[in-house]
Write a protein that holds these residues in place. Structure first.
Motif, short mmCIF file in Angstrom:
data_model
loop_
_atom_site.label_atom_id
_atom_site.label_comp_id
_atom_site.label_asym_id
_atom_site.label_seq_id
_atom_site.Cartn_x
_atom_site.Cartn_y
_atom_site.Cartn_z
N GLU A 1 0.84 -1.21 0.00
CA GLU A 1 0.00 0.00 0.00
C GLU A 1 0.87 1.26 0.00
OE1 GLU A 1 -4.05 -1.70 2.17
OE2 GLU A 1 -2.56 -0.63 3.36
N GLU A 2 1.93 1.21 0.81
CA GLU A 2 2.83 2.36 0.89
C GLU A 2 3.47 2.65 -0.47
OE1 GLU A 2 6.78 3.65 3.40
OE2 GLU A 2 5.47 2.14 4.29
N ILE A 3 3.79 1.59 -1.20
CA ILE A 3 4.40 1.75 -2.52
C ILE A 3 3.40 2.32 -3.52
CG2 ILE A 3 5.27 0.38 -4.47
CD1 ILE A 3 6.62 -1.40 -2.22
N GLY A 4 2.13 2.02 -3.31
CA GLY A 4 1.11 2.60 -4.19
C GLY A 4 0.35 1.61 -5.05
N LEU B 1 -0.27 -15.14 -9.59
CA LEU B 1 -0.50 -13.86 -8.93
C LEU B 1 0.62 -12.84 -9.18
CD1 LEU B 1 -1.67 -15.35 -5.51
CD2 LEU B 1 -3.14 -14.13 -7.11
N MET B 2 1.86 -13.34 -9.37
CA MET B 2 3.00 -12.44 -9.48
C MET B 2 3.49 -12.36 -10.93
SD MET B 2 3.23 -11.43 -6.35
CE MET B 2 4.80 -10.56 -6.19
N ASP B 3 4.34 -11.35 -11.22
CA ASP B 3 4.91 -11.24 -12.56
C ASP B 3 6.09 -12.18 -12.75
OD1 ASP B 3 3.06 -9.27 -13.31
OD2 ASP B 3 4.28 -7.68 -12.43
N GLU B 4 6.85 -12.38 -11.66
CA GLU B 4 8.00 -13.31 -11.72
C GLU B 4 8.09 -14.08 -10.42
OE1 GLU B 4 11.58 -11.01 -12.39
OE2 GLU B 4 10.64 -9.93 -14.06
N VAL B 5 8.44 -15.36 -10.51
CA VAL B 5 8.70 -16.19 -9.32
C VAL B 5 9.96 -17.00 -9.62
CG1 VAL B 5 7.84 -18.05 -7.82
CG2 VAL B 5 6.22 -16.42 -8.81
N LYS B 6 10.99 -16.80 -8.78
CA LYS B 6 12.24 -17.53 -9.03
C LYS B 6 12.74 -18.20 -7.76
CE LYS B 6 13.96 -14.84 -12.86
NZ LYS B 6 14.50 -13.50 -13.08
N ASP C 1 -5.71 -1.83 -4.31
CA ASP C 1 -6.19 -2.84 -3.36
C ASP C 1 -6.18 -4.23 -3.99
OD1 ASP C 1 -6.57 -0.85 -1.58
OD2 ASP C 1 -8.77 -0.84 -1.66
N GLU C 2 -6.58 -4.30 -5.25
CA GLU C 2 -6.67 -5.60 -5.93
C GLU C 2 -5.29 -6.24 -6.06
OE1 GLU C 2 -8.15 -5.50 -9.94
OE2 GLU C 2 -7.79 -7.65 -10.14
N VAL C 3 -4.32 -5.45 -6.51
CA VAL C 3 -2.97 -6.00 -6.69
C VAL C 3 -2.33 -6.28 -5.33
CG1 VAL C 3 -0.69 -5.62 -7.69
CG2 VAL C 3 -2.72 -4.90 -8.93
N THR C 4 -2.58 -5.41 -4.36
CA THR C 4 -2.06 -5.65 -3.02
C THR C 4 -2.55 -7.00 -2.50
OG1 THR C 4 -1.90 -3.30 -2.49
CG2 THR C 4 -2.09 -4.80 -0.61
N VAL D 1 12.16 -15.58 -4.88
CA VAL D 1 12.05 -14.14 -5.16
C VAL D 1 10.76 -13.90 -5.96
CG1 VAL D 1 13.11 -12.15 -6.28
CG2 VAL D 1 14.55 -13.86 -5.14
N LEU D 2 9.92 -13.05 -5.42
CA LEU D 2 8.65 -12.70 -6.06
C LEU D 2 8.75 -11.27 -6.57
CD1 LEU D 2 6.24 -13.90 -3.21
CD2 LEU D 2 7.01 -15.24 -5.16
N VAL D 3 8.31 -11.04 -7.80
CA VAL D 3 8.38 -9.69 -8.37
C VAL D 3 7.01 -9.25 -8.88
CG1 VAL D 3 9.34 -8.28 -10.25
CG2 VAL D 3 10.82 -9.88 -9.01
N LYS D 4 6.68 -8.01 -8.59
CA LYS D 4 5.48 -7.39 -9.15
C LYS D 4 5.85 -5.99 -9.62
CE LYS D 4 1.06 -8.11 -9.85
NZ LYS D 4 0.55 -9.34 -10.49
N TYR D 5 5.44 -5.65 -10.84
CA TYR D 5 5.73 -4.31 -11.38
C TYR D 5 4.56 -3.37 -11.12
CZ TYR D 5 9.68 -6.50 -13.68
OH TYR D 5 10.85 -7.18 -13.92
N LEU D 6 4.90 -2.17 -10.67
CA LEU D 6 3.86 -1.15 -10.45
C LEU D 6 3.55 -0.50 -11.79
CD1 LEU D 6 2.26 0.46 -8.20
CD2 LEU D 6 4.08 2.15 -8.36
N PRO D 7 2.29 -0.52 -12.23
CA PRO D 7 1.96 0.11 -13.51
C PRO D 7 2.30 1.60 -13.46
CG PRO D 7 0.10 -1.15 -12.65
CD PRO D 7 1.11 -1.07 -11.55
#
Lengths: 145, 115
Positions: free
Chosen positions: A33-36, A121-126, A39-42, A138-144
């Protein structure tokens, strides 16, 4: 903080009990949430982190409550990276097939769903093994933008 | 710490399970206990009312997968009702709508057992 250029870093270490899942989710939610993130992506990020930690508690530490789970979060250049590290048993994610729900249903199998969900759920999982015999996901999600 | 509540009630020959709060690996055993109780009592017609469920992880989904076949083998089923969109989306992601019936309203689900 709602800018893709700012840098965010936080870390938490928790013991390997399912008791701590609520705390882990709260930590993840407030960070996303702090990153922005919306709600859905959080919600998606929170579930992915829950699944990763649940897998560590179940498989790496086999429900022993004394293991440590290190969760570090970093946000930079619109990329939110969550690294989750444990010192438990190593497991090879490549040996776990993607579940087919109909087959699962027939075989009464209930495991393996968590990893499948994380990938959805995530963009990358390694997964990797790092120095000192630690396992890391390592889980990655990109902020649009 | 996780806030979860499960309540069991009977509506005619149908057992309704109300789930509330957060269903994860920590709280899933509470739900399993209710299903075990139903098996002991030979109650196989089950509706799970999700109205107050805020969160579900795969540990919770696994409980329904573990018991549904036994219910169906005994002329029963596990049907879902009153699910919020964020919770439904997780079921949907894993393909549950192919194998389970979802209803907007609890009564609708109950009436499927009592034609």
């Amino acid at each position: 903080m709602n800018s893709a250029n700012k840098i965010f870093e936080k870390e938490i270490v928790v013991k390997s009990t399912t008791d701590n899942l609520a705390l882990i989710r709260e930590f993840t939610k407030s960070s996303a949430e702090e990153i922005g993130f919306s709600d859905e992506v959080t919600g998606k990020i929170v579930l992915a982190v829950d699944e990763a930690c649940t897998n560590i508690i179940k498989h790496a530490y086999k429900y022993s409550p004394n293991g440590d789970i290190y969760i570090s979060m970093k946000f930079e250049d619109a990329k939110f990276t969550i690294s989750i590290t444990d010192e438990g048993n190593h497991f090879d994610p490549n040996k776990i097939p993607e579940p087919n729900l109909r087959e699962y249903y027939k075989q009464k199998r209930v495991g393996g769903l968590g990893m499948f969900l994380m990938k959805k759920l995530m963009d990358e999982v390694k997964y990797s093994t790092i120095t000192g015999n630690k396992n890391q996901v390592v889980l990655v999600k990109y902020l649009p933008r | 710490m996780a806030d979860f509540n499960v309540n069991l009630r009977g509506v005619g020959s149908v057992s309704v399970i109300d789930v509330k709060g957060y269903l994860d690996a920590h709280t899933a055993p509470d739900l399993e206990n209710v299903f075990n109780k139903l098996l002991d009592q030979k109650q196989f017609k089950v509706v799970v009312n999700f109205n107050d469920l805020k969160y579900i992880s795969s540990a919770g989904l696994g409980v329904f997968m573990a018991y549904v076949e036994t219910m169906r083998e005994n002329q029963g089923d596990i049907k879902f009702s009153n699910m919020k969109e964020n919770v439904y989306n997780i079921f949907d992601l894993l393909g549950f709508p192919i194998l389970y019936e979802f209803y907007k309203d609890e009564n609708e689900a109950i009436h499927k057992f009592i034609p």
